[in-house]
Scaffold this motif. Structure first.
Motif, PDB file in Angstrom:
ATOM      1  N   ARG A  53      40.897  29.788  40.335  1.00  0.00           N
ATOM      2  CA  ARG A  53      41.074  29.082  39.060  1.00  0.00           C
ATOM      3  C   ARG A  53      41.836  29.965  38.077  1.00  0.00           C
ATOM      4  NH1 ARG A  53      35.955  26.782  37.633  1.00  0.00           N
ATOM      5  NH2 ARG A  53      36.712  25.008  38.793  1.00  0.00           N
ATOM      6  N   ILE A  54      42.802  29.376  37.409  1.00  0.00           N
ATOM      7  CA  ILE A  54      43.614  30.114  36.439  1.00  0.00           C
ATOM      8  C   ILE A  54      42.918  30.061  35.085  1.00  0.00           C
ATOM      9  CG2 ILE A  54      45.849  30.201  35.280  1.00  0.00           C
ATOM     10  CD1 ILE A  54      47.052  29.003  37.834  1.00  0.00           C
ATOM     11  N   THR A  55      42.776  31.229  34.449  1.00  0.00           N
ATOM     12  CA  THR A  55      42.089  31.331  33.168  1.00  0.00           C
ATOM     13  C   THR A  55      43.060  31.054  32.019  1.00  0.00           C
ATOM     14  OG1 THR A  55      42.509  33.694  33.067  1.00  0.00           O
ATOM     15  CG2 THR A  55      40.447  32.996  34.094  1.00  0.00           C
ATOM     16  N   ALA A  56      42.563  31.137  30.795  1.00  0.00           N
ATOM     17  CA  ALA A  56      43.368  30.837  29.604  1.00  0.00           C
ATOM     18  C   ALA A  56      44.551  31.796  29.450  1.00  0.00           C
ATOM     19  CB  ALA A  56      42.483  30.884  28.362  1.00  0.00           C
ATOM     20  N   ASN A  57      44.408  33.024  29.930  1.00  0.00           N
ATOM     21  CA  ASN A  57      45.497  33.991  29.786  1.00  0.00           C
ATOM     22  C   ASN A  57      46.511  33.922  30.931  1.00  0.00           C
ATOM     23  OD1 ASN A  57      44.046  35.158  31.822  1.00  0.00           O
ATOM     24  ND2 ASN A  57      43.594  37.059  30.754  1.00  0.00           N
ATOM     25  N   GLY A  58      46.417  32.904  31.803  1.00  0.00           N
ATOM     26  CA  GLY A  58      47.401  32.706  32.857  1.00  0.00           C
ATOM     27  C   GLY A  58      47.146  33.484  34.129  1.00  0.00           C
ATOM     28  N   ARG A  59      46.037  34.163  34.227  1.00  0.00           N
ATOM     29  CA  ARG A  59      45.711  34.942  35.430  1.00  0.00           C
ATOM     30  C   ARG A  59      44.534  34.303  36.128  1.00  0.00           C
ATOM     31  NH1 ARG A  59      45.779  41.110  34.349  1.00  0.00           N
ATOM     32  NH2 ARG A  59      46.037  40.947  36.590  1.00  0.00           N
ATOM     33  N   THR A  60      44.430  34.540  37.443  1.00  0.00           N
ATOM     34  CA  THR A  60      43.306  33.977  38.193  1.00  0.00           C
ATOM     35  C   THR A  60      42.076  34.863  38.008  1.00  0.00           C
ATOM     36  OG1 THR A  60      43.827  35.205  40.205  1.00  0.00           O
ATOM     37  CG2 THR A  60      44.858  33.038  39.960  1.00  0.00           C
ATOM     38  N   ASN A  61      40.926  34.282  38.285  1.00  0.00           N
ATOM     39  CA  ASN A  61      39.682  35.057  38.226  1.00  0.00           C
ATOM     40  C   ASN A  61      39.717  36.201  39.234  1.00  0.00           C
ATOM     41  OD1 ASN A  61      38.351  33.652  36.156  1.00  0.00           O
ATOM     42  ND2 ASN A  61      37.689  32.066  37.580  1.00  0.00           N
ATOM     43  N   GLU A  62      40.362  35.981  40.357  1.00  0.00           N
ATOM     44  CA  GLU A  62      40.478  37.018  41.383  1.00  0.00           C
ATOM     45  C   GLU A  62      41.242  38.226  40.838  1.00  0.00           C
ATOM     46  OE1 GLU A  62      41.423  36.955  46.142  1.00  0.00           O
ATOM     47  OE2 GLU A  62      42.560  35.611  44.842  1.00  0.00           O
ATOM     48  N   GLN A  63      42.323  37.974  40.103  1.00  0.00           N
ATOM     49  CA  GLN A  63      43.097  39.069  39.499  1.00  0.00           C
ATOM     50  C   GLN A  63      42.287  39.802  38.437  1.00  0.00           C
ATOM     51  OE1 GLN A  63      46.382  36.609  38.237  1.00  0.00           O
ATOM     52  NE2 GLN A  63      47.709  37.377  39.883  1.00  0.00           N
ATOM     53  N   LEU A  64      41.516  39.048  37.662  1.00  0.00           N
ATOM     54  CA  LEU A  64      40.690  39.686  36.625  1.00  0.00           C
ATOM     55  C   LEU A  64      39.622  40.585  37.245  1.00  0.00           C
ATOM     56  CD1 LEU A  64      40.286  36.683  34.169  1.00  0.00           C
ATOM     57  CD2 LEU A  64      41.801  38.659  33.925  1.00  0.00           C
ATOM     58  N   ILE A  65      39.025  40.138  38.344  1.00  0.00           N
ATOM     59  CA  ILE A  65      38.006  40.946  39.027  1.00  0.00           C
ATOM     60  C   ILE A  65      38.646  42.205  39.599  1.00  0.00           C
ATOM     61  CG2 ILE A  65      36.486  41.004  41.051  1.00  0.00           C
ATOM     62  CD1 ILE A  65      35.906  38.020  40.477  1.00  0.00           C
ATOM     63  N   ALA A  66      39.837  42.070  40.191  1.00  0.00           N
ATOM     64  CA  ALA A  66      40.529  43.233  40.752  1.00  0.00           C
ATOM     65  C   ALA A  66      40.854  44.238  39.645  1.00  0.00           C
ATOM     66  CB  ALA A  66      41.801  42.796  41.461  1.00  0.00           C
ATOM     67  N   ASP A  67      41.284  43.756  38.488  1.00  0.00           N
ATOM     68  CA  ASP A  67      41.576  44.654  37.364  1.00  0.00           C
ATOM     69  C   ASP A  67      40.323  45.387  36.896  1.00  0.00           C
ATOM     70  OD1 ASP A  67      44.199  43.890  37.443  1.00  0.00           O
ATOM     71  OD2 ASP A  67      44.083  42.538  35.712  1.00  0.00           O
ATOM     72  N   ALA A  68      39.226  44.648  36.760  1.00  0.00           N
ATOM     73  CA  ALA A  68      37.976  45.261  36.296  1.00  0.00           C
ATOM     74  C   ALA A  68      37.480  46.295  37.308  1.00  0.00           C
ATOM     75  CB  ALA A  68      36.921  44.181  36.068  1.00  0.00           C
ATOM     76  N   LEU A  69      37.573  45.983  38.589  1.00  0.00           N
ATOM     77  CA  LEU A  69      37.133  46.910  39.626  1.00  0.00           C
ATOM     78  C   LEU A  69      37.997  48.167  39.628  1.00  0.00           C
ATOM     79  CD1 LEU A  69      35.180  47.333  42.003  1.00  0.00           C
ATOM     80  CD2 LEU A  69      36.851  46.192  43.455  1.00  0.00           C
ATOM     81  N   THR A  70      39.291  47.984  39.458  1.00  0.00           N
ATOM     82  CA  THR A  70      40.199  49.131  39.420  1.00  0.00           C
ATOM     83  C   THR A  70      39.909  50.017  38.212  1.00  0.00           C
ATOM     84  OG1 THR A  70      41.882  47.805  40.516  1.00  0.00           O
ATOM     85  CG2 THR A  70      42.632  49.803  39.435  1.00  0.00           C
ATOM     86  N   ARG A  71      39.669  49.418  37.060  1.00  0.00           N
ATOM     87  CA  ARG A  71      39.334  50.209  35.852  1.00  0.00           C
ATOM     88  C   ARG A  71      38.058  51.020  36.065  1.00  0.00           C
ATOM     89  NH1 ARG A  71      41.081  45.602  33.250  1.00  0.00           N
ATOM     90  NH2 ARG A  71      38.972  44.857  32.910  1.00  0.00           N
ATOM     91  N   LYS A  72      37.051  50.386  36.705  1.00  0.00           N
ATOM     92  CA  LYS A  72      35.791  51.106  36.964  1.00  0.00           C
ATOM     93  C   LYS A  72      36.025  52.270  37.928  1.00  0.00           C
ATOM     94  CE  LYS A  72      31.768  49.120  36.555  1.00  0.00           C
ATOM     95  NZ  LYS A  72      30.532  48.507  36.846  1.00  0.00           N
ATOM     96  N   ALA A  73      36.853  52.044  38.950  1.00  0.00           N
ATOM     97  CA  ALA A  73      37.134  53.108  39.912  1.00  0.00           C
ATOM     98  C   ALA A  73      37.880  54.254  39.244  1.00  0.00           C
ATOM     99  CB  ALA A  73      37.950  52.558  41.086  1.00  0.00           C
ATOM    100  N   ILE A  74      38.823  53.937  38.376  1.00  0.00           N
ATOM    101  CA  ILE A  74      39.575  54.979  37.672  1.00  0.00           C
ATOM    102  C   ILE A  74      38.668  55.776  36.746  1.00  0.00           C
ATOM    103  CG2 ILE A  74      41.367  55.331  35.908  1.00  0.00           C
ATOM    104  CD1 ILE A  74      42.889  52.996  37.249  1.00  0.00           C
TER     105      ILE A  74
END
Length: 117
Positions: A53-74
């Protein structure tokens, strides 16, 4: 066969004799009798839909989860690093024992084709 059905809560009622003739069992492999889809298939499908599903900012929930996971790993979260590494790096191939016997020699035969010029 009796044309009447008895039930303790109801009075006797007549049964249409043709109704029993119309009953036919499903044939083997009949997909009409497959029933309800398995819960796992339904759940996986629902999760995939939500991730795509595409969110209000034009990105999918999958992309948002990947970004959050990457930030936590960093930031140093070991569990996030472990998850990222398990999905992004190839695992080493497992050793396969072909049933060789150490006490028997390995024989290699080279067969040459006489048509080589």
């Amino acid at each position: 066969m009796s044309t009447e059905i008895t039930n303790k809560s109801r009075a006797k009622r007549a049964v249409n004799p043709n109704s029993l003739k119309n009953l036919k069992p499903f044939t083997k492999g009949n997909h009409a009798s497959a029933g309800r889809p398995k819960k796992q298939d339904c759940l996986i499908g629902c999760i995939k839909e939500e991730l795509e599903r595409i969110t209000a900012n034009g990105r999918t929930n999958e992309q948002l989860i990947a970004d959050a996971l990457t930030r936590k790993a960093i930031s140093g979260d070991l569990k996030a690093i472990e998850i990222l590494m398990s999905y992004t790096t190839p695992k080493p191939a497992q050793a396969v024992d072909l049933g060789s016997n150490a006490d028997k020699p390995l024989i290699i035969r080279i067969i040459e084709d006489g048509n080589n010029s």
